[in-house]
Design an enzyme around this catalytic site. Structure first.
Site, PDB file in Angstrom:
ATOM      1  N   TYR A  12      -2.844  -2.088 -10.651  1.00  0.00           N
ATOM      2  CA  TYR A  12      -2.809  -1.857  -9.199  1.00  0.00           C
ATOM      3  C   TYR A  12      -1.918  -2.892  -8.493  1.00  0.00           C
ATOM      4  CZ  TYR A  12      -4.549  -2.107  -4.376  1.00  0.00           C
ATOM      5  OH  TYR A  12      -4.629  -2.182  -3.006  1.00  0.00           O
ATOM      6  N   TYR A  47      -3.972   2.772   7.722  1.00  0.00           N
ATOM      7  CA  TYR A  47      -5.203   1.982   7.837  1.00  0.00           C
ATOM      8  C   TYR A  47      -6.094   2.585   8.911  1.00  0.00           C
ATOM      9  CZ  TYR A  47      -2.204  -1.163   5.245  1.00  0.00           C
ATOM     10  OH  TYR A  47      -1.357  -1.692   4.329  1.00  0.00           O
ATOM     11  N   VAL A  53       1.088  -3.780   3.819  1.00  0.00           N
ATOM     12  CA  VAL A  53       1.042  -5.087   4.476  1.00  0.00           C
ATOM     13  C   VAL A  53       2.320  -5.907   4.260  1.00  0.00           C
ATOM     14  CG1 VAL A  53      -1.474  -5.336   4.612  1.00  0.00           C
ATOM     15  CG2 VAL A  53      -0.261  -6.153   2.582  1.00  0.00           C
ATOM     16  N   LYS A  98       0.402   3.403  -2.943  1.00  0.00           N
ATOM     17  CA  LYS A  98      -0.767   4.278  -3.119  1.00  0.00           C
ATOM     18  C   LYS A  98      -0.356   5.753  -3.096  1.00  0.00           C
ATOM     19  CE  LYS A  98      -4.137   0.916  -1.468  1.00  0.00           C
ATOM     20  NZ  LYS A  98      -4.239  -0.078  -0.457  1.00  0.00           N
ATOM     21  N   SER A 125       0.797  -1.244   0.000  1.00  0.00           N
ATOM     22  CA  SER A 125       0.000   0.000   0.000  1.00  0.00           C
ATOM     23  C   SER A 125       0.821   1.281   0.000  1.00  0.00           C
ATOM     24  CB  SER A 125      -0.924   0.020   1.201  1.00  0.00           C
ATOM     25  OG  SER A 125      -2.133  -0.588   0.865  1.00  0.00           O
TER      26      SER A 125
HETATM   27  N1  GLU Z   1      -2.213  -5.330  -2.475  1.00  0.00           N
HETATM   28  C1  GLU Z   1      -2.866  -5.283  -1.210  1.00  0.00           C
HETATM   29  C2  GLU Z   1      -4.371  -5.376  -1.384  1.00  0.00           C
HETATM   30  O1  GLU Z   1      -4.875  -4.830  -2.297  1.00  0.00           O
HETATM   31  C3  GLU Z   1      -2.471  -4.022  -0.544  1.00  0.00           C
HETATM   32  C4  GLU Z   1      -2.773  -4.106   0.859  1.00  0.00           C
HETATM   33  C5  GLU Z   1      -2.026  -3.138   1.688  1.00  0.00           C
HETATM   34  O2  GLU Z   1      -0.797  -3.053   1.731  1.00  0.00           O
HETATM   35  O3  GLU Z   1      -2.782  -2.436   2.362  1.00  0.00           O
HETATM   36  O4  GLU Z   1      -5.055  -5.971  -0.607  1.00  0.00           O
END
Ligand code: GLU
Length: 302
Positions: free
Chosen positions: A186, A238, A256, A64, A61
């Site tokens: 993604y 999160y 994660v 992002k 993530s």
């Molecule tokens: N690729 C993970 C998902 O889409 C990212 C999760 C993360 O790092 O929050 O669930």
């Protein structure tokens, strides 16, 4: 600084064994749990590190933030017609709020928001995966960075929730490209392998009014940089952004894969990595290391 980083890693080391490596992406569940690294990078170019700071890991993530910056660069303010910049108070992959709020994600750092951002970028770039790879290579000054295809494929095979979010948004008219194509982009961004040193360098423009020294590029304006940092501060960890603000007091973004990046505006970027996560999905030892570092140097922006 070097001695302080070494000492902090020693202090947090006993936490290893008390968290769990992300299980829901099989390729990530196989990562050795007992790894720990940290890098601190100054806007003057000074680098300090300790532990496994050069070991590449799955940024997940954390990507992002890069996607959001690309979207701001190429689509500007218009992106906020498609999503918000409010904390969600929900799990990063929750579908409930998305249904209630008619397919408009709360922010770019929950999965639904990141998928909309990837959809926006899909419309702008001929090859979004390569554009992202080149973007992080330029920002970090490391031309070797690649996405781990095994991780990306593993995520695609287990895409049910992310696919559900994207199709739900499509049903509300808030998704314009082919869902499966955008999911591939993604997951490829999430699967980028970067080290603490790579990430600390790549984030440095966010501590430096949007200017990246390695590439000589003004990535974002100073105002846009403040805005990205504000979203990291309110939604970057999160459902634990409040706890991170309380304990660390810096804009940050976690993944994660066990990485956490934090920005000390006008001074430094920090990246810490340890794969075992706490119940909120953030690196257990990483959170503690950042808390100790911020407290000892007095870095909290609050
Ligand atoms: N690729 C993970 C998902 O889409 C990212 C999760 C993360 O790092 O929050 O669930």
């Amino acid at each position: 600084m070097h001695d302080l980083l070494k000492q902090i890693l020693e202090e947090v080391h006993p936490l290893i064994g008390q968290g769990t490596v992300a299980q829901y992406i099989p390729a990530l569940a196989r990562v050795a749990p007992d790894q720990l690294g940290i890098a601190v990078y100054g806007i003057d170019g000074q680098l300090f590190s300790a532990g496994e700071a050069n070991m590449p890991f799955s940024i997940q993530s954390i990507s992002k933030v890069f996607s959001l910056c690309q979207a701001i660069q190429h689509s500007g303010e218009d992106i906020w017609q498609r999503l918000g910049h409010e904390p969600s108070g929900q799990a990063f992959n929750s579908l409930v709020q998305l249904e209630f709020e008619k397919g408009r994600p709360r922010n770019p750092f929950i999965n639904a928001g990141a998928l909309v951002i990837c959809d926006i970028n899909e419309s702008r770039f001929a090859a979004p995966t390569l554009s992202m790879r080149d973007f992080v290579r330029r920002l970090s000054g490391n031309p070797q960075i690649v996405a781990d295809r095994v991780v990306a494929e593993s995520e695609y095979q287990h895409r049910a929730r992310n696919a559900a979010m994207a199709y739900l948004m499509q049903s509300f008219g808030n998704f314009h490209n082919d869902v499966e194509t955008v999911l591939r982009s993604y997951f490829s961004h999430c699967a980028l392998s970067m080290s603490c040193v790579d990430l600390a360098k790549a984030f440095c423009f966010l501590a430096n009014d949007g200017f990246c020294k390695h590439s000589g590029e003004q990535v974002l304006s100073a105002r846009q940089t403040q805005q990205v940092n504000s979203i990291m501060a309110t939604s970057g960890l999160y459902d634990e952004a409040g706890n991170f603000a309380y304990r660390v007091g810096l804009p940050g973004k976690s993944g994660v894969g066990g990485g956490i990046v934090a920005v000390v505006p006008g001074q430094y970027t920090i990246c810490v990595w340890s794969p075992e996560l706490n119940a909120a999905g953030n690196s257990l030892a990483g959170m503690k290391a950042l808390e100790l570092l911020s407290e000892r140097i007095g870095w909290s922006v609050f």
